[in-house]
Design a protein around this motif. Structure first.
Motif, PDB file in Angstrom:
ATOM      1  N   TRP A   1      11.463   7.020  51.718  1.00 42.32           N
ATOM      2  CA  TRP A   1      10.720   6.944  50.443  1.00 42.32           C
ATOM      3  C   TRP A   1      10.796   8.275  49.706  1.00 42.32           C
ATOM      4  O   TRP A   1      10.410   9.309  50.241  1.00 42.32           O
TER       5      TRP A   1
ATOM      6  N   THR B   1      12.934  -0.444  45.418  1.00 44.32           N
ATOM      7  CA  THR B   1      11.595  -0.905  45.801  1.00 44.32           C
ATOM      8  C   THR B   1      10.569   0.164  45.455  1.00 44.32           C
ATOM      9  O   THR B   1      10.807   1.359  45.670  1.00 44.32           O
TER      10      THR B   1
ATOM     11  N   LYS C   1      12.294   3.496  47.082  1.00 44.38           N
ATOM     12  CA  LYS C   1      13.244   3.393  48.187  1.00 44.38           C
ATOM     13  C   LYS C   1      14.397   2.499  47.737  1.00 44.38           C
ATOM     14  O   LYS C   1      14.197   1.529  47.004  1.00 44.38           O
ATOM     15  N   GLY C   2      15.597   2.816  48.160  1.00 38.82           N
ATOM     16  CA  GLY C   2      16.755   2.001  47.803  1.00 38.82           C
ATOM     17  C   GLY C   2      18.040   2.719  48.171  1.00 38.82           C
ATOM     18  O   GLY C   2      18.030   3.897  48.570  1.00 38.82           O
TER      19      GLY C   2
ATOM     20  N   ASP D   1       6.663   1.815  45.810  1.00 40.23           N
ATOM     21  CA  ASP D   1       5.425   1.945  46.571  1.00 40.23           C
ATOM     22  C   ASP D   1       4.429   2.639  45.659  1.00 40.23           C
ATOM     23  O   ASP D   1       4.706   3.742  45.156  1.00 40.23           O
TER      24      ASP D   1
END
Length: 271
Positions: A139, A97, A115-116, A99
């Motif tokens: 993050w 993901t 993030k992941g 950001d």
């Protein structure tokens, strides 16, 4: 040439490397040397159009460019045989993901955090031995500035740390380096910043071009559309620039060398 020979004799089908090494392989390779290669992936640094073109035209190989970091085990995004867009590092891997934080002074550019499940658990810091310090809320801040199109393809624009703040403006060192490389393509060039009492920072060019001429540089920078703040204040020459194992410039070591050189010059002037 040894790597090229191994690829040929071992009938290697998958080849991975940085642009620096892929470019070096092709300089002495015969078109048949890579005839078993079915997949070639580049990462670690930007894949140049020249390297991409040579592999496509000379060897019939389409290099797929990807992007990642050690902290992300290590891939974040990648082009694939089915989803490929030249000049980008592909689409985020499933489960990763993004950001995006708008980056100042550059339209449609964002500082990337990810993030992941592939993101590390944390760093082991000397200040807190034996204890993992995790990324904030999971993050990981990549420190990279990206652009992303409507299909999700990512283009790496720059590194956050590779900007100089001069007179209140954010100046991209990578953009300037690209102009300098075009101006003097047969040499190595690296830019670092040092403190400047009046404007915050000033740019130092370190080059292997012993005949580097500031007037040529002014013309090239003006022709590129960059403003005068992009012009290096100091030009220093070295026989060779410090490199990382990947073949990229070691900017940490280069900055240290420049700081030492500037200190010695200041002491000499005072003496």
């Amino acid at each position: 040439s040894r790597v090229r020979d191994i690829i040929y004799h071992k009938e290697i089908t998958v080849m991975m490397g940085t642009n620096t090494f892929l470019s070096a392989y092709q300089k002495t390779a015969h078109p048949y040397d890579f005839h078993h290669v079915k997949l070639a992936v580049a990462g670690g640094e930007k894949l140049t159009d020249e390297t991409r073109k040579v592999y496509a035209e000379q060897f019939g190989i389409r290099i797929l460019e990807g992007y990642g970091s050690t902290e992300c085990a290590p891939v974040i995004s990648c082009n694939t045989p089915l989803h490929n867009k030249a000049g980008t590092v592909g689409i985020a891997l499933p489960g990763v993901t993004f950001d995006l934080t708008p980056f100042p002074s550059r339209e449609n550019a964002f500082e990337l955090s990810v993030k992941g499940d592939n993101v590390m658990l944390g760093y082991l810091l000397a200040s807190n031995p034996g204890v993992l310090t995790p990324p904030s809320n999971g993050w990981y801040q990549t420190g990279d500035v990206i652009e992303q199109d409507h299909q999700g393809f990512v283009q790496i624009v720059d590194r956050v740390k590779r900007f100089a703040k001069i007179g209140g403006e954010m100046i991209s060192l990578s953009q300037i380096e690209n102009v300098i490389q075009t101006c003097w393509p047969d040499y190595q060039h690296g830019l670092v910043t040092i403190r400047d009492e009046k404007r915050g920072e000033k740019i130092v060019l370190v080059t292997t071009n012993k005949q580097a001429d500031k007037h040529e540089l002014i013309k090239a920078i003006n022709a590129s559309g960059l403003n005068n703040l992009s012009l290096p204040s100091v030009i220093e020459t070295m026989n060779e620039l410090p490199l990382l194992g990947s073949g990229k410039i070691d900017y940490v070591k280069l900055k240290s060398l420049v700081n030492t050189l500037i200190e010695e010059m200041t002491v000499a002037e005072m003496g």
